[in-house]
Design an enzyme around this catalytic site. Structure first.
Site, PDB file in Angstrom:
ATOM      1  N   THR A  96      12.296  74.485  -3.871  1.00 37.46           N
ATOM      2  CA  THR A  96      11.958  73.167  -3.311  1.00 37.46           C
ATOM      3  C   THR A  96      12.943  72.070  -3.722  1.00 37.46           C
ATOM      4  O   THR A  96      12.887  70.976  -3.176  1.00 37.46           O
ATOM      5  CB  THR A  96      10.536  72.722  -3.721  1.00 37.46           C
ATOM      6  OG1 THR A  96      10.441  72.815  -5.147  1.00 37.46           O
ATOM      7  CG2 THR A  96       9.484  73.582  -3.089  1.00 37.46           C
ATOM      8  N   ARG A 128       5.436  68.242 -14.348  1.00 35.38           N
ATOM      9  CA  ARG A 128       5.566  66.932 -14.986  1.00 35.38           C
ATOM     10  C   ARG A 128       4.411  65.956 -14.759  1.00 35.38           C
ATOM     11  O   ARG A 128       4.039  65.243 -15.692  1.00 35.38           O
ATOM     12  CB  ARG A 128       6.917  66.305 -14.588  1.00 35.38           C
ATOM     13  CG  ARG A 128       8.077  67.020 -15.268  1.00 35.38           C
ATOM     14  CD  ARG A 128       9.401  66.764 -14.626  1.00 35.38           C
ATOM     15  NE  ARG A 128       9.549  67.501 -13.370  1.00 35.38           N
ATOM     16  CZ  ARG A 128      10.658  67.532 -12.662  1.00 35.38           C
ATOM     17  NH1 ARG A 128      11.717  66.854 -13.065  1.00 35.38           N
ATOM     18  NH2 ARG A 128      10.713  68.239 -11.553  1.00 35.38           N
ATOM     19  N   LYS A 181      11.307  84.274 -11.803  1.00 35.52           N
ATOM     20  CA  LYS A 181      12.066  84.404 -10.541  1.00 35.52           C
ATOM     21  C   LYS A 181      13.112  85.514 -10.664  1.00 35.52           C
ATOM     22  O   LYS A 181      14.319  85.283 -10.610  1.00 35.52           O
ATOM     23  CB  LYS A 181      12.723  83.080 -10.158  1.00 35.52           C
ATOM     24  CG  LYS A 181      11.724  81.945  -9.931  1.00 35.52           C
ATOM     25  CD  LYS A 181      12.401  80.690  -9.439  1.00 35.52           C
ATOM     26  CE  LYS A 181      11.435  79.551  -9.196  1.00 35.52           C
ATOM     27  NZ  LYS A 181      10.889  78.939 -10.410  1.00 35.52           N
ATOM     28  N   LEU A 182      12.606  86.747 -10.800  1.00 34.94           N
ATOM     29  CA  LEU A 182      13.508  87.883 -11.037  1.00 34.94           C
ATOM     30  C   LEU A 182      14.377  88.181  -9.819  1.00 34.94           C
ATOM     31  O   LEU A 182      13.942  88.041  -8.674  1.00 34.94           O
ATOM     32  CB  LEU A 182      12.698  89.145 -11.373  1.00 34.94           C
ATOM     33  CG  LEU A 182      11.726  89.080 -12.543  1.00 34.94           C
ATOM     34  CD1 LEU A 182      11.156  90.475 -12.821  1.00 34.94           C
ATOM     35  CD2 LEU A 182      12.366  88.523 -13.792  1.00 34.94           C
ATOM     36  N   HIS A 183      15.587  88.601 -10.099  1.00 28.94           N
ATOM     37  CA  HIS A 183      16.483  89.102  -9.051  1.00 28.94           C
ATOM     38  C   HIS A 183      17.575  89.903  -9.733  1.00 28.94           C
ATOM     39  O   HIS A 183      18.417  89.333 -10.441  1.00 28.94           O
ATOM     40  CB  HIS A 183      17.079  87.948  -8.234  1.00 28.94           C
ATOM     41  CG  HIS A 183      17.938  88.422  -7.117  1.00 28.94           C
ATOM     42  ND1 HIS A 183      19.031  87.726  -6.675  1.00 28.94           N
ATOM     43  CD2 HIS A 183      17.877  89.536  -6.365  1.00 28.94           C
ATOM     44  CE1 HIS A 183      19.608  88.405  -5.689  1.00 28.94           C
ATOM     45  NE2 HIS A 183      18.922  89.495  -5.485  1.00 28.94           N
ATOM     46  N   ASP A 184      17.547  91.219  -9.548  1.00 30.31           N
ATOM     47  CA  ASP A 184      18.515  92.103 -10.205  1.00 30.31           C
ATOM     48  C   ASP A 184      18.492  93.413  -9.433  1.00 30.31           C
ATOM     49  O   ASP A 184      17.847  93.509  -8.376  1.00 30.31           O
ATOM     50  CB  ASP A 184      18.096  92.299 -11.678  1.00 30.31           C
ATOM     51  CG  ASP A 184      19.275  92.623 -12.588  1.00 30.31           C
ATOM     52  OD1 ASP A 184      20.082  93.513 -12.214  1.00 30.31           O
ATOM     53  OD2 ASP A 184      19.398  92.003 -13.648  1.00 30.31           O
ATOM     54  N   ILE A 185      19.172  94.433  -9.938  1.00 27.46           N
ATOM     55  CA  ILE A 185      19.084  95.732  -9.259  1.00 27.46           C
ATOM     56  C   ILE A 185      17.636  96.222  -9.347  1.00 27.46           C
ATOM     57  O   ILE A 185      16.888  95.841 -10.258  1.00 27.46           O
ATOM     58  CB  ILE A 185      20.061  96.771  -9.872  1.00 27.46           C
ATOM     59  CG1 ILE A 185      19.765  96.994 -11.363  1.00 27.46           C
ATOM     60  CG2 ILE A 185      21.508  96.348  -9.658  1.00 27.46           C
ATOM     61  CD1 ILE A 185      20.498  98.190 -11.939  1.00 27.46           C
ATOM     62  N   GLY A 186      17.250  97.060  -8.385  1.00 30.92           N
ATOM     63  CA  GLY A 186      15.845  97.464  -8.260  1.00 30.92           C
ATOM     64  C   GLY A 186      15.247  98.018  -9.542  1.00 30.92           C
ATOM     65  O   GLY A 186      14.144  97.641  -9.942  1.00 30.92           O
ATOM     66  N   ASN A 187      15.981  98.898 -10.221  1.00 33.45           N
ATOM     67  CA  ASN A 187      15.438  99.525 -11.434  1.00 33.45           C
ATOM     68  C   ASN A 187      15.121  98.483 -12.505  1.00 33.45           C
ATOM     69  O   ASN A 187      14.071  98.532 -13.146  1.00 33.45           O
ATOM     70  CB  ASN A 187      16.445 100.552 -11.966  1.00 33.45           C
ATOM     71  CG  ASN A 187      15.923 101.264 -13.184  1.00 33.45           C
ATOM     72  OD1 ASN A 187      14.897 101.948 -13.120  1.00 33.45           O
ATOM     73  ND2 ASN A 187      16.579 101.081 -14.323  1.00 33.45           N
ATOM     74  N   THR A 188      15.992  97.517 -12.642  1.00 32.10           N
ATOM     75  CA  THR A 188      15.790  96.477 -13.662  1.00 32.10           C
ATOM     76  C   THR A 188      14.604  95.592 -13.294  1.00 32.10           C
ATOM     77  O   THR A 188      13.797  95.223 -14.150  1.00 32.10           O
ATOM     78  CB  THR A 188      17.087  95.643 -13.812  1.00 32.10           C
ATOM     79  OG1 THR A 188      18.141  96.542 -14.144  1.00 32.10           O
ATOM     80  CG2 THR A 188      16.961  94.583 -14.876  1.00 32.10           C
TER      81      THR A 188
HETATM   82  O1  C5P Z   1       7.517  69.227 -12.898  1.00 35.30           O
HETATM   83  P1  C5P Z   1       7.304  69.819 -11.530  1.00 35.30           P
HETATM   84  O2  C5P Z   1       5.888  69.566 -11.004  1.00 35.30           O
HETATM   85  O3  C5P Z   1       8.381  69.463 -10.539  1.00 35.30           O
HETATM   86  O4  C5P Z   1       7.392  71.395 -11.812  1.00 35.30           O
HETATM   87  C1  C5P Z   1       7.380  72.319 -10.787  1.00 35.30           C
HETATM   88  C2  C5P Z   1       7.353  73.697 -11.375  1.00 35.30           C
HETATM   89  O5  C5P Z   1       7.350  74.639 -10.304  1.00 35.30           O
HETATM   90  C3  C5P Z   1       8.559  74.024 -12.252  1.00 35.30           C
HETATM   91  O6  C5P Z   1       8.089  74.869 -13.301  1.00 35.30           O
HETATM   92  C4  C5P Z   1       9.485  74.784 -11.314  1.00 35.30           C
HETATM   93  O7  C5P Z   1      10.258  75.749 -11.972  1.00 35.30           O
HETATM   94  C5  C5P Z   1       8.492  75.461 -10.395  1.00 35.30           C
HETATM   95  N1  C5P Z   1       8.996  75.808  -9.071  1.00 35.30           N
HETATM   96  C6  C5P Z   1       9.541  74.914  -8.183  1.00 35.30           C
HETATM   97  N2  C5P Z   1       9.985  75.329  -6.954  1.00 35.30           N
HETATM   98  C7  C5P Z   1       9.885  76.594  -6.595  1.00 35.30           C
HETATM   99  C8  C5P Z   1       9.314  77.520  -7.482  1.00 35.30           C
HETATM  100  C9  C5P Z   1       8.868  77.083  -8.699  1.00 35.30           C
HETATM  101  O8  C5P Z   1       9.623  73.730  -8.484  1.00 35.30           O
HETATM  102  N3  C5P Z   1      10.265  76.969  -5.381  1.00 35.30           N
END
Ligand code: C5P
Length: 235
Positions: A120, A211, A68-75
């Site tokens: 989520t 999980r 889930k990257l978020h930084d300046i564009g170059n990075t």
């Molecule tokens: O264990 P669980 O099924 O809740 O894992 C969900 C996975 O999805 C985790 O690796 C979590 O980082 C990722 N995820 C998320 N919601 C997002 C994006 C990714 O739960 N919006």
């Protein structure tokens, strides 16, 4: 034009949310052929997990790098170039315009960029506490449209939002849905959850499951039950 159909088994992405490479390798070994797509996120990635990229490729598995990257564009661009060199199929960025543009421009021919609209685990109160004025659905819609306009390949969105987002962006963008819980499993910290069958029926292309598979007594059987539910839902 509708994109090519995705094999049902490839629609399940198992999140390798584990603390060591050894634990992840053991899980991949136990699951065998039942899962083709794995996600590496913070926990495993920062514990040496990126060394698994070559092994997963050797076994014909697809890789999703979820930093889930978020930084300046170059990075962001440099990070995405490195992720592309790992042979990954998907990489995530947060859905900020500058970040998405930098990622799309740097992704190369085989990596696809997914934008995270709203996590989520967030509900409206969490969004407001973070200083946003828009509600979840307005925020998801605005970010989905920006992502599409910038050429992002897909979106991460909750099961509840999939049908709406599909209506907004049409058939081309890949919709990837975490927060999936088979009917009998614990919700944990997720606030907007959905069963695998309902998420697929709502229009999700890929389901991210952590999980419910990783913590299962029999992870292979848990994964196979989810794939069966995907097939049953027409996915
Ligand atoms: O264990 P669980 O099924 O809740 O894992 C969900 C996975 O999805 C985790 O690796 C979590 O980082 C990722 N995820 C998320 N919601 C997002 C994006 C990714 O739960 N919006």
């Amino acid at each position: 034009m509708k994109p090519a159909p995705i094999p049902s088994r490839d629609r399940l992405i198992v999140a390798l949310d584990l603390s060591s490479v050894e634990a992840a390798e053991a899980l991949i070994e136990r699951i065998g052929d039942s899962v083709t797509f794995y996600k590496i996120g913070y926990q495993l990635g920062y514990a040496g997990g990126l060394s698994l990229a070559a092994k997963l490729a050797d076994r014909g598995k697809k890789l999703f790098i979820d930093f889930k990257l978020h930084d300046i564009g170059n990075t962001v661009s440099k990070g995405i170039e490195s992720i592309a060199k790992l042979g990954a199929t998907f990489a995530t960025v947060h859905a900020y315009p500058q970040t998405m543009k930098a990622a799309v421009d740097a992704r190369g021919p085989s990596l696809k960029i997914l934008a995270v609209t709203v996590l989520t685990s967030y509900d409206e109160d969490d969004l407001h506490a973070a200083g946003y004025r828009l509600g979840i659905s307005e925020m998801v819609e605005a970010r989905a449209l920006q992502a599409q306009a910038l050429g992002v390949d897909g979106l991460v969105c909750s099961g509840e939002e999939v049908a709406t987002v599909r209506g907004i962006v049409g058939p081309q963008m890949a919709l990837v849905t975490p927060g999936i819980r088979p009917a009998d499993s614990a919700v944990g910290d997720q606030k907007r959850v959905m069963t695998p069958g309902r998420a697929i029926a709502s229009g999700a292309d890929y389901l991210v499951v952590g999980r419910p598979v990783v913590d299962a007594v029999d992870p292979k059987a848990a994964a196979e039950m989810i794939v069966a539910e995907i097939v049953e839902a027409g996915g």
